[in-house]
Write an enzyme that holds these catalytic residues in place. Structure first.
Site, PDB file in Angstrom:
ATOM      1  N   ASN A  23      41.174  -1.859  22.605  1.00  0.00           N
ATOM      2  CA  ASN A  23      40.870  -2.661  21.413  1.00  0.00           C
ATOM      3  C   ASN A  23      39.453  -3.222  21.397  1.00  0.00           C
ATOM      4  O   ASN A  23      39.076  -3.923  20.462  1.00  0.00           O
ATOM      5  CB  ASN A  23      41.915  -3.768  21.233  1.00  0.00           C
ATOM      6  CG  ASN A  23      43.267  -3.184  20.847  1.00  0.00           C
ATOM      7  OD1 ASN A  23      43.374  -1.999  20.512  1.00  0.00           O
ATOM      8  ND2 ASN A  23      44.307  -3.982  20.936  1.00  0.00           N
ATOM      9  N   ARG A  92      45.933   2.713  12.506  1.00  0.00           N
ATOM     10  CA  ARG A  92      45.545   1.630  11.604  1.00  0.00           C
ATOM     11  C   ARG A  92      44.127   1.140  11.865  1.00  0.00           C
ATOM     12  O   ARG A  92      43.440   0.695  10.963  1.00  0.00           O
ATOM     13  CB  ARG A  92      46.457   0.427  11.787  1.00  0.00           C
ATOM     14  CG  ARG A  92      47.871   0.563  11.543  1.00  0.00           C
ATOM     15  CD  ARG A  92      48.525  -0.741  11.801  1.00  0.00           C
ATOM     16  NE  ARG A  92      47.616  -1.859  11.601  1.00  0.00           N
ATOM     17  CZ  ARG A  92      47.190  -2.262  10.407  1.00  0.00           C
ATOM     18  NH1 ARG A  92      47.575  -1.619   9.353  1.00  0.00           N
ATOM     19  NH2 ARG A  92      46.377  -3.275  10.298  1.00  0.00           N
ATOM     20  N   CYS A 116      53.421  -0.162   9.879  1.00  0.00           N
ATOM     21  CA  CYS A 116      53.752   0.593  11.091  1.00  0.00           C
ATOM     22  C   CYS A 116      55.029  -0.038  11.637  1.00  0.00           C
ATOM     23  O   CYS A 116      55.609  -0.923  11.032  1.00  0.00           O
ATOM     24  CB  CYS A 116      52.613   0.525  12.102  1.00  0.00           C
ATOM     25  SG  CYS A 116      52.482  -1.081  12.855  1.00  0.00           S
ATOM     26  N   ARG A 121      51.541  -5.243   8.045  1.00  0.00           N
ATOM     27  CA  ARG A 121      50.145  -5.243   8.492  1.00  0.00           C
ATOM     28  C   ARG A 121      49.152  -5.045   7.337  1.00  0.00           C
ATOM     29  O   ARG A 121      48.425  -4.062   7.267  1.00  0.00           O
ATOM     30  CB  ARG A 121      49.966  -4.210   9.598  1.00  0.00           C
ATOM     31  CG  ARG A 121      50.936  -4.537  10.735  1.00  0.00           C
ATOM     32  CD  ARG A 121      50.746  -3.725  11.955  1.00  0.00           C
ATOM     33  NE  ARG A 121      49.492  -4.073  12.626  1.00  0.00           N
ATOM     34  CZ  ARG A 121      49.106  -3.436  13.726  1.00  0.00           C
ATOM     35  NH1 ARG A 121      49.838  -2.459  14.196  1.00  0.00           N
ATOM     36  NH2 ARG A 121      47.987  -3.752  14.315  1.00  0.00           N
ATOM     37  N   ASP A 304      50.681  -8.570  22.362  1.00  0.00           N
ATOM     38  CA  ASP A 304      50.715  -7.230  22.962  1.00  0.00           C
ATOM     39  C   ASP A 304      51.342  -7.237  24.346  1.00  0.00           C
ATOM     40  O   ASP A 304      51.543  -6.186  24.929  1.00  0.00           O
ATOM     41  CB  ASP A 304      49.297  -6.645  23.066  1.00  0.00           C
ATOM     42  CG  ASP A 304      48.738  -6.330  21.705  1.00  0.00           C
ATOM     43  OD1 ASP A 304      47.546  -6.039  21.602  1.00  0.00           O
ATOM     44  OD2 ASP A 304      49.512  -6.404  20.739  1.00  0.00           O
ATOM     45  N   ILE A 326      53.341 -13.550  15.755  1.00  0.00           N
ATOM     46  CA  ILE A 326      52.229 -12.826  15.137  1.00  0.00           C
ATOM     47  C   ILE A 326      52.712 -11.751  14.169  1.00  0.00           C
ATOM     48  O   ILE A 326      52.247 -11.645  13.041  1.00  0.00           O
ATOM     49  CB  ILE A 326      51.325 -12.178  16.228  1.00  0.00           C
ATOM     50  CG1 ILE A 326      50.880 -13.215  17.263  1.00  0.00           C
ATOM     51  CG2 ILE A 326      50.137 -11.460  15.591  1.00  0.00           C
ATOM     52  CD1 ILE A 326      49.938 -14.282  16.742  1.00  0.00           C
ATOM     53  N   ARG A 396      48.905   6.440  23.523  1.00  0.00           N
ATOM     54  CA  ARG A 396      47.910   5.884  22.605  1.00  0.00           C
ATOM     55  C   ARG A 396      47.127   4.773  23.269  1.00  0.00           C
ATOM     56  O   ARG A 396      45.969   4.546  22.941  1.00  0.00           O
ATOM     57  CB  ARG A 396      48.599   5.312  21.362  1.00  0.00           C
ATOM     58  CG  ARG A 396      49.185   6.333  20.451  1.00  0.00           C
ATOM     59  CD  ARG A 396      49.578   5.705  19.151  1.00  0.00           C
ATOM     60  NE  ARG A 396      48.475   4.909  18.631  1.00  0.00           N
ATOM     61  CZ  ARG A 396      48.566   4.222  17.500  1.00  0.00           C
ATOM     62  NH1 ARG A 396      49.670   4.221  16.794  1.00  0.00           N
ATOM     63  NH2 ARG A 396      47.556   3.528  17.056  1.00  0.00           N
TER      64      ARG A 396
HETATM   65  C1  EPZ Z   1      44.868  -6.223  16.500  1.00  0.00           C
HETATM   66  O1  EPZ Z   1      45.576  -5.723  15.389  1.00  0.00           O
HETATM   67  C2  EPZ Z   1      45.182  -5.281  17.647  1.00  0.00           C
HETATM   68  N1  EPZ Z   1      44.683  -3.937  17.317  1.00  0.00           N
HETATM   69  C3  EPZ Z   1      46.685  -5.271  17.888  1.00  0.00           C
HETATM   70  O2  EPZ Z   1      46.909  -4.439  19.012  1.00  0.00           O
HETATM   71  C4  EPZ Z   1      47.152  -6.689  18.211  1.00  0.00           C
HETATM   72  O3  EPZ Z   1      48.539  -6.692  18.379  1.00  0.00           O
HETATM   73  C5  EPZ Z   1      46.752  -7.623  17.064  1.00  0.00           C
HETATM   74  O4  EPZ Z   1      45.322  -7.541  16.836  1.00  0.00           O
HETATM   75  C6  EPZ Z   1      47.120  -9.080  17.335  1.00  0.00           C
HETATM   76  O5  EPZ Z   1      46.481  -9.504  18.508  1.00  0.00           O
HETATM   77  C7  EPZ Z   1      43.370  -3.673  17.469  1.00  0.00           C
HETATM   78  O6  EPZ Z   1      42.575  -4.523  17.856  1.00  0.00           O
HETATM   79  C8  EPZ Z   1      42.932  -2.270  17.162  1.00  0.00           C
HETATM   80  P1  EPZ Z   1      45.729  -8.939  13.103  1.00  0.00           P
HETATM   81  P2  EPZ Z   1      45.237  -6.300  13.912  1.00  0.00           P
HETATM   82  O7  EPZ Z   1      44.928  -8.564  11.905  1.00  0.00           O
HETATM   83  O8  EPZ Z   1      43.824  -6.677  13.821  1.00  0.00           O
HETATM   84  C9  EPZ Z   1      48.435 -10.483   9.540  1.00  0.00           C
HETATM   85  C10 EPZ Z   1      47.969  -2.790  20.221  1.00  0.00           C
HETATM   86  O9  EPZ Z   1      49.098  -2.810  20.690  1.00  0.00           O
HETATM   87  N2  EPZ Z   1      47.313 -10.050   8.682  1.00  0.00           N
HETATM   88  O10 EPZ Z   1      45.164  -9.900  14.070  1.00  0.00           O
HETATM   89  O11 EPZ Z   1      45.790  -5.324  12.925  1.00  0.00           O
HETATM   90  C11 EPZ Z   1      49.108  -9.306  10.219  1.00  0.00           C
HETATM   91  O12 EPZ Z   1      50.103  -8.758   9.372  1.00  0.00           O
HETATM   92  C12 EPZ Z   1      47.720  -3.272  18.815  1.00  0.00           C
HETATM   93  O13 EPZ Z   1      46.936  -2.426  20.848  1.00  0.00           O
HETATM   94  C13 EPZ Z   1      47.378 -10.318   7.315  1.00  0.00           C
HETATM   95  O14 EPZ Z   1      48.366 -10.876   6.813  1.00  0.00           O
HETATM   96  O15 EPZ Z   1      46.130  -7.609  13.890  1.00  0.00           O
HETATM   97  C14 EPZ Z   1      49.696  -9.933  11.458  1.00  0.00           C
HETATM   98  O16 EPZ Z   1      50.934 -10.515  11.125  1.00  0.00           O
HETATM   99  C15 EPZ Z   1      49.011  -3.490  18.110  1.00  0.00           C
HETATM  100  N3  EPZ Z   1      46.345  -9.920   6.521  1.00  0.00           N
HETATM  101  C16 EPZ Z   1      48.683 -11.021  11.820  1.00  0.00           C
HETATM  102  O17 EPZ Z   1      47.908 -11.246  10.633  1.00  0.00           O
HETATM  103  C17 EPZ Z   1      45.232  -9.286   7.033  1.00  0.00           C
HETATM  104  O18 EPZ Z   1      44.303  -8.970   6.255  1.00  0.00           O
HETATM  105  C18 EPZ Z   1      47.736 -10.639  12.935  1.00  0.00           C
HETATM  106  O19 EPZ Z   1      47.170  -9.406  12.592  1.00  0.00           O
HETATM  107  C19 EPZ Z   1      45.192  -9.022   8.417  1.00  0.00           C
HETATM  108  C20 EPZ Z   1      46.238  -9.425   9.221  1.00  0.00           C
END
Ligand code: EPZ
Length: 417
Positions: A23, A92, A116, A121, A304, A326, A396
């Site tokens: 990440n 994603r 997903c 997300r 995670d 989360i 992955r």
């Molecule tokens: C990042 O995902 C990571 N992926 C995820 O790792 C990790 O689980 C996640 O952050 C939380 O720490 C990468 O960095 C590539 P978020 P991301 O935006 O950025 C909501 C793994 O296993 N949200 O921080 O997609 C969302 O639905 C992966 O390596 C909105 O509502 O996560 C979630 O409930 C899985 N609107 C929460 O915020 C938005 O525009 C946190 O999502 C964006 C997010």
């Protein structure tokens, strides 16, 4: 498709080398699109997701080459600004090309990532931020179409400290005109690593790692030459493996300062940590103690690591309450752990895990990256031989997992389905 066959209940010993952080690699590779030139990113793990983002950059017209944990990227000849659905749907994190393409070329057309296994997300915060920076955003037949002659600095408050939301906006702001302030920004180490990489490119960024990040836009950035941080989630996963098998494992190459919350909780569960010159030695207890848990944005306990920790708690001495705050559906591993005899009930975002003496082997199905990690953790402690199907989920995010387990003395083998 491959499957993993694990003969459980074996004590492990030896050492494991932690790979680069998935990440951190993904946003930093995407950041190479911010400039024209030859970039190199070091310590990049050999993962399917890295191949995927490489394919996406190649589709856009860049030249992407990966060899011996190093990514070589030429971004002089970008020939399309469209990231197609069939590439974005497989990962994603592809949404991370939106900010850089829009900032450098004034236009980007990126397929909406879609949901997903772990949740809907959405990317509304990414889009809201870009609009505040003056972008015209349209959603058309599953694509985001973004246009902006030149992005301008803005004050942006993120309702949720979104990790990739913070990263996309930080990259866009790096080339915007004027200053951007991101409030309630994500504080993950991977966000800091991206900021550090951008700074080596000439970006002016203050406060990465805090909740308020200030970015002073510049007119042009230089190519990247940067080495990324080790993967704190892989390190945490191997700590959990030591815990559930009652083994002593030396974990090398991880950043302990990225693992405060997981190590606190694992200590409460009875694991002992010894800092040694070339890493950290983890001593697993004969039986883990039950510990309650809530996932939180960094520096809280990482979502995670929730599935892996739940596997550990499934054989703990009492009952533990695990709250996933989360994502709305990150309990896909529960049904599989139940098939191994785990006593877990789920109510909304809360799982009640009543510890049992011993898990039993069973044929299992991986559903998402970290759920598949939790099945590996559980299988290593279970009585008998466990088969984990749909191994591609694991590949992955974990580099050479079966080789690393074999070196620790685990009885594991990968078989073609
Ligand atoms: C990042 O995902 C990571 N992926 C995820 O790792 C990790 O689980 C996640 O952050 C939380 O720490 C990468 O960095 C590539 P978020 P991301 O935006 O950025 C909501 C793994 O296993 N949200 O921080 O997609 C969302 O639905 C992966 O390596 C909105 O509502 O996560 C979630 O409930 C899985 N609107 C929460 O915020 C938005 O525009 C946190 O999502 C964006 C997010």
């Amino acid at each position: 498709m491959d499957k993993l066959i694990i003969q459980g209940s074996k004590k492990l010993k030896g050492e494991v080398e932690i790979s680069g952080a998935k990440n951190a690699a993904l946003p930093i590779i995407a950041a190479s699109l911010l400039t024209s030139g030859f970039s190199t990113v070091n310590m990049v793990p050999d993962l399917k997701d890295v191949t995927t983002i490489g394919k996406l950059l190649t589709y856009l017209g860049a030249e992407f080459h990966y060899e011996k944990r190093k990514a070589f990227i030429h971004t002089e000849k970008i020939r399309t600004l469209e990231a197609p659905y069939d590439l974005v749907r497989t990962m994603r994190a592809s949404i991370l090309v939106l900010g850089p393409l829009l900032a450098r070329f004034g236009k980007a057309k990126v397929s909406l990532p879609g949901g997903c296994a772990i949740g809907a997300r959405p990317i509304n915060l990414h889009l809201m931020g870009l609009e505040k920076m003056g972008a015209d955003i349209k959603l058309e037949s599953g694509y985001v179409i973004a246009k902006a002659k030149r992005l301008k600095g803005a004050s942006i408050y993120l309702d949720i400290p979104s990790v990739t939301g913070t990263e996309n906006l930080m990259m866009a702001a790096a080339l915007a005109k004027g200053k951007t302030i991101l409030e309630n920004a994500a504080r993950e180490p991977e966000v800091i690593d991206l900021a550090n990489a951008l700074i080596t490119m000439g970006a002016k960024i203050q406060g990465a790692g805090e909740s308020i990040i200030e970015i002073e836009g510049v007119d042009e950035l230089k190519p990247i030459h940067y080495s990324i941080i080790p993967d704190r989630i892989e390190a945490g996963t191997f700590m959990t493996i030591a815990g559930i098998t009652g083994s002593t494992i030396l974990i090398k190459g991880c950043r302990m300062d990225h693992l405060d919350a997981p190590m606190m909780k694992l200590k409460e569960a009875g694991l002992v940590f010894e800092h040694v010159s070339d890493g950290i030695r983890v001593l697993g207890p004969s039986r883990p103690k039950s510990v309650d848990l809530k996932t939180r944005p960094y520096p809280g306990f990482p979502t995670d690591m929730q599935a892996q920790f739940m596997a550990l708690m499934s054989i703990a001495d009492r009952t533990s309450i695990i709250k996933e705050t989360i994502f709305e559906n990150r309990f896909m591993h529960v049904a599989e752990l139940r098939r191994m005899g785990a006593d877990i009930t789920v109510e909304g975002g809360t799982a009640t895990v009543r510890g049992i003496e011993k898990l039993k082997s069973a044929p299992l199905m991986a559903t998402d990256l970290r759920a598949s990690a939790s099945l590996v953790v559980a299988a290593l402690a279970a009585k008998g031989e466990t088969t984990i199907h749909r191994l591609y989920h694991l590949k992955r995010g974990y580099e050479k997992m079966e080789e690393k387990l074999l070196r620790l003395g685990a009885e594991v083998r990968r078989v073609k389905e």
